[in-house]
Design a protein around this motif. Structure first.
Motif, PDB file in Angstrom:
ATOM      1  N   ALA A  20      71.746  50.422  32.181  1.00 56.80           N
ATOM      2  CA  ALA A  20      73.065  49.840  32.097  1.00 56.80           C
ATOM      3  C   ALA A  20      73.072  48.279  32.251  1.00 56.80           C
ATOM      4  CB  ALA A  20      73.899  50.537  33.259  1.00 56.80           C
ATOM      5  N   MET A  21      74.048  47.790  31.971  1.00 57.25           N
ATOM      6  CA  MET A  21      74.259  46.223  32.002  1.00 57.25           C
ATOM      7  C   MET A  21      75.519  46.022  32.239  1.00 57.25           C
ATOM      8  SD  MET A  21      73.815  43.466  28.862  1.00 57.25           S
ATOM      9  CE  MET A  21      75.410  43.715  28.150  1.00 57.25           C
ATOM     10  N   VAL A  22      75.891  45.086  33.384  1.00 58.30           N
ATOM     11  CA  VAL A  22      76.843  44.703  33.723  1.00 58.30           C
ATOM     12  C   VAL A  22      77.391  43.274  33.491  1.00 58.30           C
ATOM     13  CG1 VAL A  22      78.590  44.074  35.836  1.00 58.30           C
ATOM     14  CG2 VAL A  22      76.889  46.241  36.011  1.00 58.30           C
ATOM     15  N   ARG A  23      78.225  42.823  32.770  1.00 58.90           N
ATOM     16  CA  ARG A  23      78.803  41.631  32.621  1.00 58.90           C
ATOM     17  C   ARG A  23      79.774  41.220  33.487  1.00 58.90           C
ATOM     18  NH1 ARG A  23      78.981  42.881  26.636  1.00 58.90           N
ATOM     19  NH2 ARG A  23      77.326  41.966  25.693  1.00 58.90           N
ATOM     20  N   LEU A  74      81.085  47.087  31.800  1.00 58.90           N
ATOM     21  CA  LEU A  74      79.905  47.995  32.055  1.00 58.90           C
ATOM     22  C   LEU A  74      79.483  48.402  30.772  1.00 58.90           C
ATOM     23  CD1 LEU A  74      77.851  49.291  33.972  1.00 58.90           C
ATOM     24  CD2 LEU A  74      79.586  51.216  34.012  1.00 58.90           C
ATOM     25  N   VAL A  75      78.336  48.107  30.133  1.00 65.10           N
ATOM     26  CA  VAL A  75      77.776  48.605  28.832  1.00 65.10           C
ATOM     27  C   VAL A  75      76.707  49.431  29.131  1.00 65.10           C
ATOM     28  CG1 VAL A  75      76.616  47.955  26.802  1.00 65.10           C
ATOM     29  CG2 VAL A  75      78.316  46.658  27.780  1.00 65.10           C
ATOM     30  N   LEU A  85      73.755  46.902  15.146  1.00 64.71           N
ATOM     31  CA  LEU A  85      74.676  46.413  16.309  1.00 64.71           C
ATOM     32  C   LEU A  85      74.862  47.879  17.077  1.00 64.71           C
ATOM     33  CD1 LEU A  85      77.001  43.894  14.241  1.00 64.71           C
ATOM     34  CD2 LEU A  85      74.736  43.527  15.421  1.00 64.71           C
ATOM     35  N   GLY A  86      74.950  47.527  18.268  1.00 63.57           N
ATOM     36  CA  GLY A  86      75.226  48.585  19.197  1.00 63.57           C
ATOM     37  C   GLY A  86      76.585  48.032  20.056  1.00 63.57           C
ATOM     38  N   PRO A  87      76.670  49.007  21.052  1.00 62.56           N
ATOM     39  CA  PRO A  87      77.950  48.552  22.044  1.00 62.56           C
ATOM     40  C   PRO A  87      77.535  47.178  22.699  1.00 62.56           C
ATOM     41  CG  PRO A  87      77.329  50.893  22.119  1.00 62.56           C
ATOM     42  CD  PRO A  87      76.575  50.236  21.295  1.00 62.56           C
ATOM     43  N   ALA A  88      76.390  46.712  23.121  1.00 60.99           N
ATOM     44  CA  ALA A  88      76.195  45.402  23.697  1.00 60.99           C
ATOM     45  C   ALA A  88      76.666  44.495  22.875  1.00 60.99           C
ATOM     46  CB  ALA A  88      74.680  45.645  24.275  1.00 60.99           C
ATOM     47  N   ASP A 142      77.621  56.694  27.344  1.00 60.67           N
ATOM     48  CA  ASP A 142      77.105  55.865  26.463  1.00 60.67           C
ATOM     49  C   ASP A 142      78.487  54.725  25.690  1.00 60.67           C
ATOM     50  OD1 ASP A 142      74.891  56.770  26.828  1.00 60.67           O
ATOM     51  OD2 ASP A 142      74.204  57.387  24.551  1.00 60.67           O
ATOM     52  N   GLY A 143      78.287  53.655  25.646  1.00 59.92           N
ATOM     53  CA  GLY A 143      79.384  52.780  24.931  1.00 59.92           C
ATOM     54  C   GLY A 143      79.635  51.648  26.026  1.00 59.92           C
ATOM     55  N   ALA A 144      80.569  50.822  25.792  1.00 55.57           N
ATOM     56  CA  ALA A 144      80.985  49.770  26.239  1.00 55.57           C
ATOM     57  C   ALA A 144      82.387  49.963  27.084  1.00 55.57           C
ATOM     58  CB  ALA A 144      81.458  48.613  25.344  1.00 55.57           C
ATOM     59  N   TRP A 145      82.452  49.716  28.246  1.00 53.13           N
ATOM     60  CA  TRP A 145      83.701  49.946  29.274  1.00 53.13           C
ATOM     61  C   TRP A 145      84.004  48.733  29.660  1.00 53.13           C
ATOM     62  CZ3 TRP A 145      85.096  55.127  30.306  1.00 53.13           C
ATOM     63  CH2 TRP A 145      84.191  56.282  29.806  1.00 53.13           C
TER      64      TRP A 145
END
Length: 422
Positions: A336-339, A328-329, A144-147, A300-303
């Motif tokens: 990068a991934m935007v939720r 923002l992950v 499991l990671g930040p996402a 790196d990480g989840a923001w």
């Protein structure tokens, strides 16, 4: 097993011919795709063949109006896979009728049955060992990671929930992988093939149930592997029933087929190819794990988005806002991934230049969409992004989420649990 052709009824001839053709149509291409040096070449050739056939066999023959996608998307339950299986069934049915009524004096039916079992058990062994090794090395379901740790249960797909469950415990994933490896290894030798078939059938029954219940896109192939294992175990159905149900003594006799010199050479070559193909997977995985891992980047990480301003207007937290970002992950590679507020995900390629204070996001869906943003770091766990997004000037203030210290990651194993922690 009945030794003479005369004792094989027409129904049994048809059944053997149908299963033999259907299994070989499925398993032989998968075996070739597992062979080093020819896998990439054959894979492109095989996919190109079906790209050419799909408008004929799918759209025209079956009346499918929409274009049938052949893009590899992490699923083997796509429309084209079901079209392919339909025509495999048609070919196996027609071929079985033709094959069953032909005389087989030069190649008796018992010998055909024996060779079909040889092909099936080696093909199934390759698949069981391949899937087993990637679980043992922990690469099928990554940790499991930040996402994963920053999303809610409601945003998870059923398959994603299963992947997170398996990826959380490296030991449990490795345990299930070893069960697949043991079943596959036992299939490689004739004397242990029945035990390997029983182990593989038990393992694959569990996998099939998980795939169907959690909507994982490998239902076709997992069901096929289960059918192959049951087919192999069915060879000794009567003695197995005597032993496990009736409590009677039983003998699992499986005499080797009588082979000509050429067939013996062919079998040796087949075994050699199988062993090379099987060993390739763990060797590649071991090299990959031994390779140095890239150092984590500074972002790196989840923001979590604490403030979102668009053209000077503050967008408050609202699940109905389709423009506002929620998170923002940034995984440990240039992605990068935007939720969004509704859990929708948008993937970007990311280029970071801390010295110049810029972050450039390039959309995966449309590479022409590029967001060149100014970057500020007021504190180690704070981030401000400014720049044009979707035709408007946007200011996004974010705060890093502490996913590493989430209860899921810090609770750990405990022998004594005074109160339930669920």
């Amino acid at each position: 097993m009945i030794d003479g052709d005369a004792q094989w009824s027409l129904a049994r001839r048809l059944w053997l011919s149908f299963l033999g053709l259907y299994f070989c149509l499925n398993i032989v291409p998968l075996m070739v795709l597992s062979v080093p040096l020819v896998d990439d070449w054959f894979g492109m050739l095989w996919l190109t063949l079906w790209v050419k056939l799909m408008p004929i066999l799918g759209n025209a023959a079956l009346g499918i109006e929409e274009p049938i996608s052949m893009e590899l998307g992490g699923s083997t339950d796509m429309t084209w896979n079901y079209v392919q299986q339909f025509w495999y069934l048609v070919l196996a049915t027609v071929g079985a009728v033709v094959w069953a009524i032909l005389p087989h004096r030069k190649w008796p039916l018992p010998a055909q049955y024996a060779w079909l079992r040889i092909i099936v058990r080696h093909g199934l062994a390759m698949m069981m060992l391949s899937y087993g090794f990637i679980k043992v090395f922990g690469t099928q379901m990554p940790p499991l990671g930040p996402a994963e740790l920053s999303r809610t249960y409601g945003e998870s797909s059923a398959g994603g929930l299963l992947w997170s469950f398996m990826g959380f415990s490296h030991f449990y994933q490795g345990f299930t992988g070893m069960a697949e490896v043991i079943g596959g290894a036992l299939l490689l030798w004739r004397r242990t093939a029945t035990l390997g078939a029983l182990v593989s059938a038990g393992v694959m029954a569990h996998v099939v149930v998980l795939n169907f219940c959690y909507g994982v896109g490998v239902k076709i192939y997992s069901s096929l592997f289960l059918a192959l294992a049951v087919f192999l175990a069915a060879y000794h159905a009567r003695p197995l029933v005597d032993l496990f149900v009736r409590g009677r003594p039983a003998t699992l006799a499986d005499p080797p087929p009588v082979l000509s010199r050429r067939m013996r050479i062919a079998r040796i070559i087949l075994k050699g190819v199988v062993f090379v193909s099987i060993l390739e997977t763990p060797v590649k995985l071991a090299i990959r794990q031994a390779a140095p891992k890239p150092a984590p980047g500074p972002l790196d990480g989840a923001w979590e988005v604490v403030e979102f301003v668009r053209d000077g207007q503050v967008h408050p937290w609202s699940q109905h806002d389709e423009l506002r970002w929620r998170q923002l992950v940034i995984p440990p590679y240039p992605v990068a991934m935007v939720r969004g507020m509704r859990g929708q995900k948008t993937g970007f390629g990311m280029a970071l230049d801390e010295a110049a204070g810029t972050m450039t996001l390039t959309s995966f869906a449309d590479p022409k969409v590029i967001h060149a943003l100014a970057l500020e770091r007021p504190a180690a766990d704070e981030l401000i992004l400014r720049g044009p997004i979707a035709g408007a000037e946007v200011t996004v203030r974010l705060q890093r989420l502490d996913t590493e210290h989430a209860p899921l990651m810090t609770r750990g194993f405990r022998w004594v649990i005074e109160e339930g922690f669920n």
